[in-house]
Motif scaffolding. Structure first.
Motif, short mmCIF file in Angstrom:
data_model
loop_
_atom_site.label_atom_id
_atom_site.label_comp_id
_atom_site.label_asym_id
_atom_site.label_seq_id
_atom_site.Cartn_x
_atom_site.Cartn_y
_atom_site.Cartn_z
N GLY A 25 14.48 12.54 17.85
CA GLY A 25 13.21 13.09 17.69
C GLY A 25 13.26 13.80 16.31
O GLY A 25 11.94 13.57 15.58
N MET A 26 14.35 14.57 15.97
CA MET A 26 14.27 15.17 14.51
C MET A 26 14.15 14.08 13.54
O MET A 26 13.46 14.28 12.41
N ASN A 27 15.10 13.13 13.63
CA ASN A 27 14.98 12.07 12.47
C ASN A 27 13.38 11.25 12.58
O ASN A 27 12.98 11.04 11.46
N LEU A 28 12.85 11.09 13.64
CA LEU A 28 11.65 10.44 13.70
C LEU A 28 10.66 11.33 13.15
O LEU A 28 9.80 10.65 12.44
N ALA A 29 10.63 12.49 13.28
CA ALA A 29 9.68 13.36 12.80
C ALA A 29 9.82 13.35 11.02
O ALA A 29 8.69 13.64 10.58
N ALA A 37 15.69 6.18 13.42
CA ALA A 37 15.73 7.07 14.21
C ALA A 37 16.68 7.10 15.38
O ALA A 37 17.52 7.77 15.62
N ILE A 38 16.70 5.65 15.78
CA ILE A 38 17.32 5.30 16.94
C ILE A 38 18.93 5.21 16.50
O ILE A 38 19.72 5.84 17.01
N TRP A 39 19.10 4.61 15.34
CA TRP A 39 20.58 4.50 14.67
C TRP A 39 21.08 5.99 14.45
O TRP A 39 22.25 6.47 14.70
N HIS A 40 20.38 6.88 13.91
CA HIS A 40 20.66 8.13 13.59
C HIS A 40 20.90 8.88 14.84
O HIS A 40 22.00 9.63 14.96
N GLY A 41 20.12 8.76 15.91
CA GLY A 41 20.57 9.41 17.28
C GLY A 41 21.76 8.94 18.02
O GLY A 41 22.68 9.59 18.17
N PHE A 42 22.05 7.72 17.95
CA PHE A 42 23.35 7.04 18.34
C PHE A 42 24.57 7.51 17.35
O PHE A 42 25.46 8.30 18.09
N LEU A 43 24.33 7.37 16.17
CA LEU A 43 25.64 7.77 15.39
C LEU A 43 25.76 9.33 15.09
O LEU A 43 26.98 9.63 15.26
N SER A 44 24.84 10.00 15.01
CA SER A 44 25.15 11.53 14.86
C SER A 44 25.64 12.12 16.27
O SER A 44 26.54 12.76 16.28
N TRP A 45 24.78 11.88 17.22
CA TRP A 45 25.30 12.40 18.52
C TRP A 45 26.73 11.63 19.14
O TRP A 45 27.32 12.27 19.83
N GLY A 46 26.78 10.53 18.71
CA GLY A 46 28.12 9.84 19.06
C GLY A 46 29.40 10.75 18.68
O GLY A 46 30.40 10.79 18.97
N TYR A 47 28.93 11.43 17.44
CA TYR A 47 30.32 12.09 16.92
C TYR A 47 30.14 13.46 17.03
O TYR A 47 31.29 14.18 17.69
N VAL A 48 29.15 14.29 16.94
CA VAL A 48 29.06 15.62 17.42
C VAL A 48 29.01 15.87 18.86
O VAL A 48 29.66 16.81 19.11
N GLY A 49 28.12 14.93 19.55
CA GLY A 49 28.41 15.07 21.03
C GLY A 49 29.56 15.15 21.51
O GLY A 49 29.68 15.78 22.57
N TYR A 50 30.43 14.06 21.22
CA TYR A 50 31.58 14.05 21.75
C TYR A 50 32.55 15.42 21.89
O TYR A 50 33.06 15.71 22.79
#
Length: 60
Positions: A25-29, A37-50
């Motif tokens: 959502g932040m990237n899409l905005a 936005a979808i790629w940003h969600g997967f890549l950023s949360w895949g690292y930080v979220g882990y």
């Protein structure tokens, strides 16, 4: 005598889902580009979220 109730719940999936949607959502905005936005969600949360989920589930 105090009775203690312990509940074991795995909330890792909920944290991953919430983080993914937040990052998307932040990237899409900002970019207004769904693909980015979808790629940003997967890549950023895949690292930080882990690390975030690992910290939360091991400290509970």
């Amino acid at each position: 005598m105090k009775k203690e109730i312990k509940v074991d719940a795995d909330v890792s999936g909920a944290f991953y889902g919430t983080g993914f949607l937040l990052a998307l959502g932040m990237n899409l905005a900002v970019t207004n580009n769904w693909w980015s936005a979808i790629w940003h969600g997967f890549l950023s949360w895949g690292y930080v979220g882990y690390w975030f989920v690992k910290f939360l589930t091991h400290s509970l």
